[in-house]
Design an enzyme around this catalytic site. Sequence first.
Site, PDB file in Angstrom:
ATOM      1  N   ARG A   1     -82.714 -96.130  29.311  1.00 61.09           N
ATOM      2  CA  ARG A   1     -82.957 -95.788  28.005  1.00 61.09           C
ATOM      3  C   ARG A   1     -81.803 -95.246  27.309  1.00 61.09           C
ATOM      4  O   ARG A   1     -81.599 -95.663  26.068  1.00 61.09           O
ATOM      5  CB  ARG A   1     -84.222 -94.802  28.039  1.00 61.09           C
ATOM      6  CG  ARG A   1     -85.665 -95.427  27.922  1.00 61.09           C
ATOM      7  CD  ARG A   1     -86.606 -94.479  28.561  1.00 61.09           C
ATOM      8  NE  ARG A   1     -86.146 -94.104  29.807  1.00 61.09           N
ATOM      9  CZ  ARG A   1     -86.628 -94.876  30.914  1.00 61.09           C
ATOM     10  NH1 ARG A   1     -87.704 -95.899  30.688  1.00 61.09           N
ATOM     11  NH2 ARG A   1     -86.282 -94.691  32.032  1.00 61.09           N
ATOM     12  N   THR A   2     -81.157 -94.226  27.905  1.00 63.05           N
ATOM     13  CA  THR A   2     -80.078 -93.492  27.244  1.00 63.05           C
ATOM     14  C   THR A   2     -78.947 -94.650  26.767  1.00 63.05           C
ATOM     15  O   THR A   2     -78.706 -94.650  25.417  1.00 63.05           O
ATOM     16  CB  THR A   2     -79.483 -92.375  28.016  1.00 63.05           C
ATOM     17  OG1 THR A   2     -80.631 -91.694  28.455  1.00 63.05           O
ATOM     18  CG2 THR A   2     -78.496 -91.771  27.225  1.00 63.05           C
TER      19      THR A   2
ATOM     20  N   LYS B   1     -60.432 -96.363  41.932  1.00 59.01           N
ATOM     21  CA  LYS B   1     -59.128 -96.091  42.642  1.00 59.01           C
ATOM     22  C   LYS B   1     -58.500 -94.988  42.540  1.00 59.01           C
ATOM     23  O   LYS B   1     -57.243 -94.932  42.737  1.00 59.01           O
ATOM     24  CB  LYS B   1     -58.205 -97.323  41.657  1.00 59.01           C
ATOM     25  CG  LYS B   1     -58.690 -98.885  41.663  1.00 59.01           C
ATOM     26  CD  LYS B   1     -57.611 -99.342  40.889  1.00 59.01           C
ATOM     27  CE  LYS B   1     -58.138-100.829  40.509  1.00 59.01           C
ATOM     28  NZ  LYS B   1     -57.380-101.468  39.376  1.00 59.01           N
TER      29      LYS B   1
ATOM     30  N   ARG C   1     -72.108 -90.122  30.529  1.00 59.43           N
ATOM     31  CA  ARG C   1     -73.098 -89.558  31.574  1.00 59.43           C
ATOM     32  C   ARG C   1     -72.497 -89.385  32.739  1.00 59.43           C
ATOM     33  O   ARG C   1     -71.675 -90.398  33.223  1.00 59.43           O
ATOM     34  CB  ARG C   1     -74.195 -90.392  31.398  1.00 59.43           C
ATOM     35  CG  ARG C   1     -75.224 -90.008  32.531  1.00 59.43           C
ATOM     36  CD  ARG C   1     -76.532 -90.800  32.890  1.00 59.43           C
ATOM     37  NE  ARG C   1     -77.418 -90.331  31.681  1.00 59.43           N
ATOM     38  CZ  ARG C   1     -78.597 -90.455  31.694  1.00 59.43           C
ATOM     39  NH1 ARG C   1     -79.299 -91.451  32.463  1.00 59.43           N
ATOM     40  NH2 ARG C   1     -79.272 -90.139  30.830  1.00 59.43           N
TER      41      ARG C   1
ATOM     42  N   HIS D   1     -78.622 -82.399  28.156  1.00 53.61           N
ATOM     43  CA  HIS D   1     -78.755 -83.748  27.497  1.00 53.61           C
ATOM     44  C   HIS D   1     -79.174 -83.468  26.159  1.00 53.61           C
ATOM     45  O   HIS D   1     -80.375 -83.941  25.907  1.00 53.61           O
ATOM     46  CB  HIS D   1     -80.074 -84.429  28.445  1.00 53.61           C
ATOM     47  CG  HIS D   1     -80.185 -85.893  28.517  1.00 53.61           C
ATOM     48  ND1 HIS D   1     -79.532 -86.765  27.470  1.00 53.61           N
ATOM     49  CD2 HIS D   1     -80.820 -86.570  29.379  1.00 53.61           C
ATOM     50  CE1 HIS D   1     -80.112 -87.878  27.720  1.00 53.61           C
ATOM     51  NE2 HIS D   1     -80.688 -87.757  28.707  1.00 53.61           N
TER      52      HIS D   1
HETATM   53  C1  NCD Z   1     -83.640 -88.285  31.934  1.00 54.49           C
HETATM   54  C2  NCD Z   1     -81.996 -87.829  32.557  1.00 54.49           C
HETATM   55  O1  NCD Z   1     -81.300 -88.649  32.820  1.00 54.49           O
HETATM   56  O2  NCD Z   1     -81.855 -86.778  32.586  1.00 54.49           O
HETATM   57  N1  NCD Z   1     -83.848 -89.582  31.597  1.00 54.49           N
HETATM   58  C3  NCD Z   1     -83.374 -89.892  30.407  1.00 54.49           C
HETATM   59  O3  NCD Z   1     -82.194 -89.787  29.799  1.00 54.49           O
HETATM   60  N2  NCD Z   1     -84.289 -90.580  29.724  1.00 54.49           N
HETATM   61  C4  NCD Z   1     -84.463 -87.763  32.934  1.00 54.49           C
HETATM   62  C5  NCD Z   1     -84.843 -88.102  34.245  1.00 54.49           C
HETATM   63  O4  NCD Z   1     -83.848 -88.751  34.705  1.00 54.49           O
HETATM   64  O5  NCD Z   1     -85.752 -87.633  34.951  1.00 54.49           O
END
Ligand code: NCD
Length: 310
Positions: free
Chosen positions: A57-58, A86, A107, A135
């Site tokens: 999703r993100t 590398k 991320r 987040h």
């Molecule tokens: C979350 C995350 O990556 O922290 N997912 C997201 O971004 N929607 C929650 C999770 O992974 O449980």
Amino acid sequence: MALKGRDLVSIRDLSPREITDLLSASRKMIPIAEGKKSSNALAGKIVAMAFFEPSTRTRLSFETAVQRLGGRCITIADSGISSMKKGESLYDTVRMLSSYSDAIVIRHPNEGAARLAADASDKPVINAGDGAGQHPTQALLDLATMREAFGTLAGLKVVLLGDLKYGRTVHSLAYALGILGAELVLASPPALRLPDESRSELDQLGVKITEEPDVSRAVRDADVLYVTRIQKERFPDEGEYRKVAGSYRIDASVLASAKPRLIVMHPLPRAGEIDPEVDRTPHAAYFREAFLAVPVRMALLTGVLGAKAG
Ligand code: NCD
């Protein structure tokens, strides 16, 4: 909104006013996110997606946001295929990406990685999750979901259920809800309680917080039940994970005593914490929440890139 050129590493980087302005801006983006209205707000802009940890999703909602606004993305979606494999450092990787793009969304499995990236980049860096840290864009879209359902955030009673220790979405969301005047109920297995630093920060801010590990009791007079996945990948020890795995599950019987207007949220992915039977009830808000990722990220990108919305 004076977001132009700024990083978003922690939700603390935004004032309450900036958060509510972003939520208002994101509402106006909904027709664009739905594909009903077109926009070229980000024409000529390139946004780099640097994803060193799994994401559905993100990353895809960020990419959708950029593309619906007429911008383009360059993407690392698998750390195994970038030159970090590398031995290239995160600093070098980000520094180079900042010369290819106008903003970077990152991320990474390590807490603090987004701060390091922000230091390495002269373009805005947006934290899309750093280990068990923060987040912040998930918190914004969670707030947007609550505001859409209730029209306000102040005074809402929000139950945070599950892995409050390692869950980065909760770390950002609890703070944001706190500064916007919501009341928090913490419902977690004892081993997964909110870390002490986060708890004392909220106490110092004067946020009303109670702990109620019994979910059925916690939901009784709640407006929002925010469910999270146990963050298996963050446990130092598999045995510790097994002790808490499967310790809660939301189904129709848990919701029987809830207010009719209670909404059930989840940042997703779910891994057994919400029975699919809840999907068919009016309480289920998690798919709407996943959609609102697009307009919220549109509003943020437009802000940090100094673009004109619409
Ligand atoms: C979350 C995350 O990556 O922290 N997912 C997201 O971004 N929607 C929650 C999770 O992974 O449980």
